[in-house]
Design an enzyme around this catalytic site. Structure first.
Site, PDB file in Angstrom:
ATOM      1  N   HIS A  29       0.841  -1.199   0.000  1.00  0.00           N
ATOM      2  CA  HIS A  29       0.000   0.000   0.000  1.00  0.00           C
ATOM      3  C   HIS A  29       0.876   1.249   0.000  1.00  0.00           C
ATOM      4  O   HIS A  29       2.034   1.188   0.397  1.00  0.00           O
ATOM      5  CB  HIS A  29      -0.801   0.113   1.311  1.00  0.00           C
ATOM      6  N   TYR A  30       0.278   2.379  -0.378  1.00  0.00           N
ATOM      7  CA  TYR A  30       0.875   3.649   0.039  1.00  0.00           C
ATOM      8  C   TYR A  30      -0.026   4.270   1.086  1.00  0.00           C
ATOM      9  O   TYR A  30      -1.223   3.946   1.150  1.00  0.00           O
ATOM     10  CB  TYR A  30       1.158   4.583  -1.137  1.00  0.00           C
ATOM     11  N   THR A  31       0.563   5.182   1.886  1.00  0.00           N
ATOM     12  CA  THR A  31      -0.212   5.760   2.991  1.00  0.00           C
ATOM     13  C   THR A  31      -1.261   6.753   2.480  1.00  0.00           C
ATOM     14  O   THR A  31      -2.323   6.885   3.092  1.00  0.00           O
ATOM     15  CB  THR A  31       0.721   6.469   3.988  1.00  0.00           C
ATOM     16  N   GLU A  94       2.682  -0.839   4.389  1.00  0.00           N
ATOM     17  CA  GLU A  94       2.427   0.536   3.928  1.00  0.00           C
ATOM     18  C   GLU A  94       3.760   1.198   3.595  1.00  0.00           C
ATOM     19  O   GLU A  94       4.737   1.053   4.335  1.00  0.00           O
ATOM     20  CB  GLU A  94       1.757   1.359   5.037  1.00  0.00           C
ATOM     21  N   HIS A 136      -2.671  -3.244  -3.251  1.00  0.00           N
ATOM     22  CA  HIS A 136      -4.035  -3.069  -2.753  1.00  0.00           C
ATOM     23  C   HIS A 136      -5.018  -2.952  -3.923  1.00  0.00           C
ATOM     24  O   HIS A 136      -6.125  -3.482  -3.879  1.00  0.00           O
ATOM     25  CB  HIS A 136      -4.085  -1.815  -1.859  1.00  0.00           C
ATOM     26  N   ASP A 146      -3.673   2.305  -4.834  1.00  0.00           N
ATOM     27  CA  ASP A 146      -2.333   2.109  -4.267  1.00  0.00           C
ATOM     28  C   ASP A 146      -1.815   0.690  -4.466  1.00  0.00           C
ATOM     29  O   ASP A 146      -2.607  -0.239  -4.536  1.00  0.00           O
ATOM     30  CB  ASP A 146      -2.312   2.511  -2.781  1.00  0.00           C
TER      31      ASP A 146
END
Ligand SMILES: [Zn+2]
Length: 238
Positions: A29-31, A94, A136, A146
């Site tokens: 994921h990215y935040t 993340e 994700h 993401d």
């Protein structure tokens, strides 16, 4: 092999412990937040009800929010192959990045180096299949973007983390933007389901579904249109 990380526990996990063998996926994921500090606060606050197992900061430092053997709340509604609600079978990682909403940027080389180390550590520990290393957006294609098209999947695949097609670049350039008829479009979706994308998303929002595939496997052109390049890539991967 040991892992260098700091601990900052989050309350957002299931109390019941899971077995080691139930861990089958790594989900990246990215935040998606302006500031890293706020992202860390969110992932550790009880109100947010979200947490990953790990976070990789912009400077490459790794934080542990939830130990691997507990189910962290990172994926939400999700599906891949015969799996539904992937939290129970996955480890969520993340990576700090503002994301598409707040100025999506290139992941730093320090982040990617740490991600390689962390992924290798987890792949070995839980015997994770390289085809089960996903974004994700792969498991929730209509809701999520993401980790996005700047995520270096091709590079990671060279390190045996995840996978990539083995097609010739010139062949792909020639196929780019070449139209597909209805039969070929249907074939494309057949390949997607074979890769692992869920049929749950069929006939909902075709464009978003195609874009999710493109973000993952054809990151230089995300237009939601099935062309011959998309067809070649999906066929190669299926
Ligand atoms: Zn996510």
């Amino acid at each position: 092999m040991s892992l260098k990380a700091t601990i900052n526990y989050s309350p957002n996990f299931n109390i019941k412990k899971r077995s080691k063998k139930s861990i089958k996926f790594l989900i990246f994921h990215y935040t998606g937040m302006k500031r890293e500090k706020r992202a860390i606060q969110r992932l550790t606050s009880i109100q947010s009800e979200v947490a990953s197992h790990y976070l990789i900061k912009s400077n490459g430092k790794i934080i542990i929010f939830v130990p691997d053997l507990y189910i962290a709340w990172h994926a939400g509604a999700s599906a891949w192959k015969k799996y539904n609600l992937l939290n129970k079978n996955s480890i969520g990682i993340e990576i700090s990045n503002p994301g598409h909403q707040f100025g999506y940027k290139k992941f730093s080389s320090k982040q990617i180096n740490s991600l390689v180390k962390l992924s290798k550590f987890l792949i070995k520990k839980y015997k994770i299949n390289r085809k089960n290393i996903l974004g994700h957006s792969d498991i929730a294609p209509l809701r999520k973007k993401d980790p996005g098209e700047k995520f270096p999947w091709e590079y990671l695949a060279k390190k045996n983390i995840g996978y990539w097609h083995n097609l010739n670049k010139n062949k792909l350039i020639n196929a780019r933007n070449k139209k597909c008829n209805k039969i070929l479009k249907n074939k494309f979706f057949t390949y997607l389901y074979r890769i692992g994308y869920s049929k749950n998303y069929k006939n909902q929002n075709e464009k978003l579904f195609i874009k999710a595939f493109q973000r993952r496997f054809r990151p230089h052109l995300i237009n939601g249109i099935i062309d011959q390049e998309c067809l070649l890539i999906s066929k190669n991967l299926a």
